[in-house]
Scaffold this motif. Sequence first.
Motif, PDB file in Angstrom:
ATOM      1  N   LEU A   1       0.827  -1.211   0.000  1.00 49.53           N
ATOM      2  CA  LEU A   1       0.000   0.000   0.000  1.00 49.53           C
ATOM      3  C   LEU A   1       0.863   1.264   0.000  1.00 49.53           C
ATOM      4  N   TRP A   2       1.989   1.211   0.704  1.00 49.63           N
ATOM      5  CA  TRP A   2       2.916   2.359   0.683  1.00 49.63           C
ATOM      6  C   TRP A   2       3.427   2.629  -0.733  1.00 49.63           C
ATOM      7  N   LEU A   3       3.828   1.576  -1.429  1.00 55.65           N
ATOM      8  CA  LEU A   3       4.288   1.749  -2.809  1.00 55.65           C
ATOM      9  C   LEU A   3       3.190   2.343  -3.680  1.00 55.65           C
ATOM     10  N   LEU A   4       1.977   1.873  -3.468  1.00 55.48           N
ATOM     11  CA  LEU A   4       0.854   2.370  -4.273  1.00 55.48           C
ATOM     12  C   LEU A   4       0.618   3.856  -4.017  1.00 55.48           C
ATOM     13  N   PHE A   5       0.522   4.240  -2.743  1.00 57.83           N
ATOM     14  CA  PHE A   5       0.132   5.616  -2.418  1.00 57.83           C
ATOM     15  C   PHE A   5       1.291   6.612  -2.498  1.00 57.83           C
ATOM     16  N   CYS A   6       2.494   6.175  -2.144  1.00 60.74           N
ATOM     17  CA  CYS A   6       3.608   7.126  -2.029  1.00 60.74           C
ATOM     18  C   CYS A   6       4.571   7.107  -3.211  1.00 60.74           C
ATOM     19  N   ILE A   7       4.565   6.037  -3.997  1.00 60.26           N
ATOM     20  CA  ILE A   7       5.481   5.955  -5.140  1.00 60.26           C
ATOM     21  C   ILE A   7       4.709   5.988  -6.463  1.00 60.26           C
ATOM     22  N   VAL A   8       3.700   5.141  -6.584  1.00 62.91           N
ATOM     23  CA  VAL A   8       2.958   5.054  -7.846  1.00 62.91           C
ATOM     24  C   VAL A   8       2.024   6.251  -8.021  1.00 62.91           C
ATOM     25  N   GLN A   9       1.254   6.587  -6.980  1.00 65.72           N
ATOM     26  CA  GLN A   9       0.252   7.631  -7.125  1.00 65.72           C
ATOM     27  C   GLN A   9       0.819   8.981  -7.570  1.00 65.72           C
TER      28      GLN A   9
ATOM     29  N   ALA B   1      -5.853   9.838 -11.129  1.00 62.73           N
ATOM     30  CA  ALA B   1      -5.962   9.816  -9.668  1.00 62.73           C
ATOM     31  C   ALA B   1      -6.550   8.490  -9.203  1.00 62.73           C
ATOM     32  N   LEU B   2      -6.028   7.991  -8.091  1.00 62.72           N
ATOM     33  CA  LEU B   2      -6.610   6.793  -7.502  1.00 62.72           C
ATOM     34  C   LEU B   2      -7.987   7.124  -6.930  1.00 62.72           C
ATOM     35  N   PRO B   3      -8.931   6.187  -6.990  1.00 61.66           N
ATOM     36  CA  PRO B   3     -10.288   6.481  -6.498  1.00 61.66           C
ATOM     37  C   PRO B   3     -10.425   6.411  -4.987  1.00 61.66           C
ATOM     38  N   VAL B   4      -9.353   6.011  -4.292  1.00 59.54           N
ATOM     39  CA  VAL B   4      -9.413   5.932  -2.824  1.00 59.54           C
ATOM     40  C   VAL B   4      -8.367   6.878  -2.234  1.00 59.54           C
TER      41      VAL B   4
ATOM     42  N   TYR C   1      15.905  12.532  -8.055  1.00 57.87           N
ATOM     43  CA  TYR C   1      16.851  12.396  -6.955  1.00 57.87           C
ATOM     44  C   TYR C   1      16.194  11.925  -5.662  1.00 57.87           C
ATOM     45  N   GLU C   2      14.969  12.310  -5.448  1.00 54.26           N
ATOM     46  CA  GLU C   2      14.376  12.144  -4.119  1.00 54.26           C
ATOM     47  C   GLU C   2      12.883  11.901  -4.234  1.00 54.26           C
ATOM     48  N   GLY C   3      12.189  12.015  -3.101  1.00 49.46           N
ATOM     49  CA  GLY C   3      10.733  11.867  -3.116  1.00 49.46           C
ATOM     50  C   GLY C   3      10.300  10.508  -3.620  1.00 49.46           C
ATOM     51  N   PRO C   4       9.305  10.473  -4.519  1.00 51.54           N
ATOM     52  CA  PRO C   4       8.733   9.194  -4.959  1.00 51.54           C
ATOM     53  C   PRO C   4       9.479   8.537  -6.112  1.00 51.54           C
ATOM     54  N   SER C   5      10.751   8.822  -6.290  1.00 52.30           N
ATOM     55  CA  SER C   5      11.503   8.215  -7.392  1.00 52.30           C
ATOM     56  C   SER C   5      11.574   6.699  -7.230  1.00 52.30           C
ATOM     57  N   PRO C   6      11.074   5.930  -8.202  1.00 52.70           N
ATOM     58  CA  PRO C   6      11.166   4.466  -8.084  1.00 52.70           C
ATOM     59  C   PRO C   6      12.605   3.987  -8.137  1.00 52.70           C
ATOM     60  N   PHE C   7      13.490   4.755  -8.793  1.00 54.83           N
ATOM     61  CA  PHE C   7      14.897   4.365  -8.861  1.00 54.83           C
ATOM     62  C   PHE C   7      15.561   4.504  -7.498  1.00 54.83           C
ATOM     63  N   LEU C   8      15.143   5.497  -6.717  1.00 54.39           N
ATOM     64  CA  LEU C   8      15.687   5.650  -5.373  1.00 54.39           C
ATOM     65  C   LEU C   8      15.224   4.511  -4.468  1.00 54.39           C
ATOM     66  N   VAL C   9      13.978   4.097  -4.619  1.00 51.57           N
ATOM     67  CA  VAL C   9      13.475   2.951  -3.844  1.00 51.57           C
ATOM     68  C   VAL C   9      14.266   1.695  -4.190  1.00 51.57           C
ATOM     69  N   LEU C  10      14.465   1.462  -5.489  1.00 51.00           N
ATOM     70  CA  LEU C  10      15.218   0.285  -5.935  1.00 51.00           C
ATOM     71  C   LEU C  10      16.647   0.322  -5.426  1.00 51.00           C
TER      72      LEU C  10
ATOM     73  N   VAL D   1       2.989   7.710   4.566  1.00 47.25           N
ATOM     74  CA  VAL D   1       3.852   8.814   4.154  1.00 47.25           C
ATOM     75  C   VAL D   1       5.190   8.220   3.728  1.00 47.25           C
ATOM     76  N   LEU D   2       5.960   9.006   2.984  1.00 47.50           N
ATOM     77  CA  LEU D   2       7.127   8.482   2.286  1.00 47.50           C
ATOM     78  C   LEU D   2       8.137   7.812   3.218  1.00 47.50           C
ATOM     79  N   HIS D   3       8.590   8.514   4.232  1.00 45.28           N
ATOM     80  CA  HIS D   3       9.693   7.990   5.030  1.00 45.28           C
ATOM     81  C   HIS D   3       9.268   6.869   5.968  1.00 45.28           C
ATOM     82  N   THR D   4       7.981   6.802   6.313  1.00 43.17           N
ATOM     83  CA  THR D   4       7.510   5.672   7.119  1.00 43.17           C
ATOM     84  C   THR D   4       7.669   4.370   6.358  1.00 43.17           C
ATOM     85  N   GLY D   5       7.474   4.419   5.048  1.00 43.78           N
ATOM     86  CA  GLY D   5       7.652   3.221   4.234  1.00 43.78           C
ATOM     87  C   GLY D   5       9.083   2.717   4.258  1.00 43.78           C
ATOM     88  N   TYR D   6      10.041   3.623   4.162  1.00 43.02           N
ATOM     89  CA  TYR D   6      11.450   3.207   4.247  1.00 43.02           C
ATOM     90  C   TYR D   6      11.752   2.611   5.619  1.00 43.02           C
ATOM     91  N   TYR D   7      11.170   3.196   6.646  1.00 41.71           N
ATOM     92  CA  TYR D   7      11.370   2.724   8.019  1.00 41.71           C
ATOM     93  C   TYR D   7      10.912   1.274   8.157  1.00 41.71           C
TER      94      TYR D   7
END
Length: 328
Positions: free
Chosen positions: A155-163, A172-175, A235-244, A181-187
């Motif tokens: 759900l974090w990937l969906l809302f914070c990276i994909v959305q 826009a997602l319908p929900v 560089y930052e934020g919802p970049s999928p490359f940064l997550v990878l 939030v972004l950094h909670t997902g990394y945590y």
Amino acid sequence: MTEKRLYGIDVLKAVCCFSVVLLHAVAYRVESFDGTASWMLANVISSATREAVPVFFMVSGALVLRRDIPSYAGYFLKIARNYTVPLLGGLAAYKLLAVSQGDPTPLLDGVVYNVRRSLAFHLWFMWTFLGLALVAPLLRPMVARPESRRLFLGLWLLFCIVQPWLGRIDVALPVDNMLFVLHTGYYVAGYALLAANRRVPAGWLLFLCGLAVGATAWLTWRAALETGLLSPLYYEGPSPFLVLYSACAFLLCRDLPAGPFPRLLAAVSGATFTVYIYHVLALSLAGRLFGPTTLAMRLLVHAPLAFLACLALDAVGRRIPGLRVFFR
């Protein structure tokens, strides 16, 4: 946790400590786009060091969320002692730097109030870290089971990276996002990856790290060519490359066998917060004392000196009564 994993975490923290110094050492150059080889080198280095902050959150989550928290009072007292007090010491140090540069504001401005206006722009990390520490007792039972961690991260990937990327094409997602939030997902991701038993071949992890860094640098260059200005989009934020990149770097170090210099690595690892808090101050002083501010000087002189100065500060500060409370 096994001895092997502890060693890997120490390596990870040491690498990220130096990465964050390099990141800020080249920031002045990468922010001034001119398309030259010098800018491109700074861009590649910036892309290669962007994993530092997400991985710091991942390491913290891995170490905190794996333990039960039997006493809230004891836990929050530890947070105040180990993190809030060193942060206040850092804010005071940056206030002294500001005063030396002619800052006319009251002495407590930027130390106990208006803290986000201080010269310590990078300390947003510490405020975010403290926010995560405050909610860790709630996160721990929420992600204790493997299936709960998978659901949370999905759900974090969906809302914070994909959305956010869908929003760029007016989709826009319908929900609504009611939790993530972004950094909670990394945590949580750090805890999930540490607890996972699956091993990924090191060759694949290195390849994916290189792919993520290369894609980040190339896409940042392309975006800058179009506008003439640096865009931090990749560089930052919802970049999928940064997550990878962050996940692969974490796994690569997690699986390292125990190696040489464990005590030295433990000392560098233990100085993480000191390096993070004071490295911008050390870079500023290095620039004043050992100029000029060129990319070569920043990489070969200022960054190593700032890193070593922060390690020395941590080693000395821990041994001085009255000051040791400011060094975790």
